[in-house]
Scaffold this active site. Sequence first.
Site, PDB file in Angstrom:
ATOM      1  N   GLY A   1       0.813  -1.214   0.000  1.00 32.23           N
ATOM      2  CA  GLY A   1       0.000   0.000   0.000  1.00 32.23           C
ATOM      3  C   GLY A   1       0.844   1.260   0.000  1.00 32.23           C
ATOM      4  O   GLY A   1       0.906   1.988   1.004  1.00 32.23           O
TER       5      GLY A   1
ATOM      6  N   GLY B   1       0.367   4.087  -1.307  1.00 31.08           N
ATOM      7  CA  GLY B   1      -0.368   5.322  -1.051  1.00 31.08           C
ATOM      8  C   GLY B   1      -0.384   5.668   0.418  1.00 31.08           C
ATOM      9  O   GLY B   1      -0.328   6.843   0.806  1.00 31.08           O
ATOM     10  N   ASP B   2      -0.438   4.637   1.251  1.00 34.95           N
ATOM     11  CA  ASP B   2      -0.364   4.824   2.698  1.00 34.95           C
ATOM     12  C   ASP B   2       1.086   4.952   3.177  1.00 34.95           C
ATOM     13  O   ASP B   2       1.436   5.876   3.906  1.00 34.95           O
ATOM     14  CB  ASP B   2      -1.011   3.637   3.409  1.00 34.95           C
ATOM     15  N   LEU B   3       1.920   4.003   2.767  1.00 32.95           N
ATOM     16  CA  LEU B   3       3.252   3.904   3.361  1.00 32.95           C
ATOM     17  C   LEU B   3       4.172   5.049   2.957  1.00 32.95           C
ATOM     18  O   LEU B   3       4.926   5.574   3.785  1.00 32.95           O
ATOM     19  CB  LEU B   3       3.888   2.561   2.989  1.00 32.95           C
TER      20      LEU B   3
ATOM     21  N   ALA C   1       2.992   8.136   4.722  1.00 30.00           N
ATOM     22  CA  ALA C   1       3.366   8.057   6.137  1.00 30.00           C
ATOM     23  C   ALA C   1       4.836   8.393   6.350  1.00 30.00           C
ATOM     24  O   ALA C   1       5.206   9.102   7.299  1.00 30.00           O
ATOM     25  CB  ALA C   1       3.066   6.665   6.673  1.00 30.00           C
TER      26      ALA C   1
END
Length: 390
Positions: free
Chosen positions: A172, A174-176, A179
Amino acid sequence: MGALSNLRVVDLTQVLAGPYCTMLLADMGADVVKVERPGGDMIRSNPPFVDDPEEEAYGGYFQSVNRGKKSIELNLGDEADREDFLSLVETADVVVENYRAGTMEKYDLGYETLTEYNPQLIYSSIRGFGDPRTGETYRQGQPSFDLIAQALGGVMETTGQPDGPPTKTGPGVGDLFTATLNCIGILAAVNHREQTGEGQYVDTGMYDSMISFTERAIYQQSYHGEAPTRRGNSHPTLFPYDAFETDDGYAVIAAFNDRHWKELCDVMDREDLAEEYPTTPERLENRDALRVELEKWAIEQTNDELVSSLEGRVPAAPVQTTEEIFADEHVHARDMLVPVEQPGADTDVEIAGNPIKMTETPPKPRGRAPLLDEHRDELLGEEAETSADD
């Protein structure tokens, strides 16, 4: 003692992007207090489990991004819990949340309110489309997940086979990636505060991050005026830089320059190809025909044979399964698989270690993920003692 052991982080995040950001901070020694809504982070119940989901406190998803944190369960709509939350904010260095824009303001707990209680506070948010404070757009307030960010940001359009559909990356990103950028922003804000005494708002949007992540697609569009699309495992400006099927799997070959190409041709016993296509432009112009020659050679090799034959001459590697990763001595030597307790199971589990290596204050997972509300007495006891001292 980690490099960030002087920092307390109040973590309101859930699911993946926010918890991954605060996990990085916890691995580097920060005291991360995970404030969970009633019932806890929604991914506590997500699989996988070792054996019995009814007995185990949480699954691997939650364990992997919440290790080394403390947990307290608070309902921000309840006045007493709101006061407890504010008492945590008063002693915090950083607050991180990943709600939709405007959510914290509904509880009168937005950035401006919290800085009344802690003027030097660094307040950080991870949202799908950023926060109005740093650039207002019509998308703010819309929900977003990794798939949405990858779709909007160009990642899916440039991932996959040329004759196949747009494809998300496996992890992922888009998240990682969002973040990780948010973590960098927090540390930059901490450094700024050390110099000036000023806190500030840090904002990282998933859509914004994916535009940065698409890398060459942006400048290709600008330079050529054409939208880049899917190329499979190949590279638009290098050849051979691709994956090839072998007798027992797949391996990648990254012949980055003319010298690599010459070495590869020597290993293949195809000096004729080295002489006929000595430069990158010539190889790119004839990549389809050359790929056929490479495919014929690669399919006759095992992964080990192909990689061994190129070792020290041309960058190459097998495409590994996770089973092969677990068996790789390099991975263990680099502490990239770390055992932690799995509450409710009679065995430890392994999670990914921290890739940031430091000689004096090495980051590392600092214990398992917390049980829901596990640290209430410790945290509120600390705050009660602080209030009494004041």
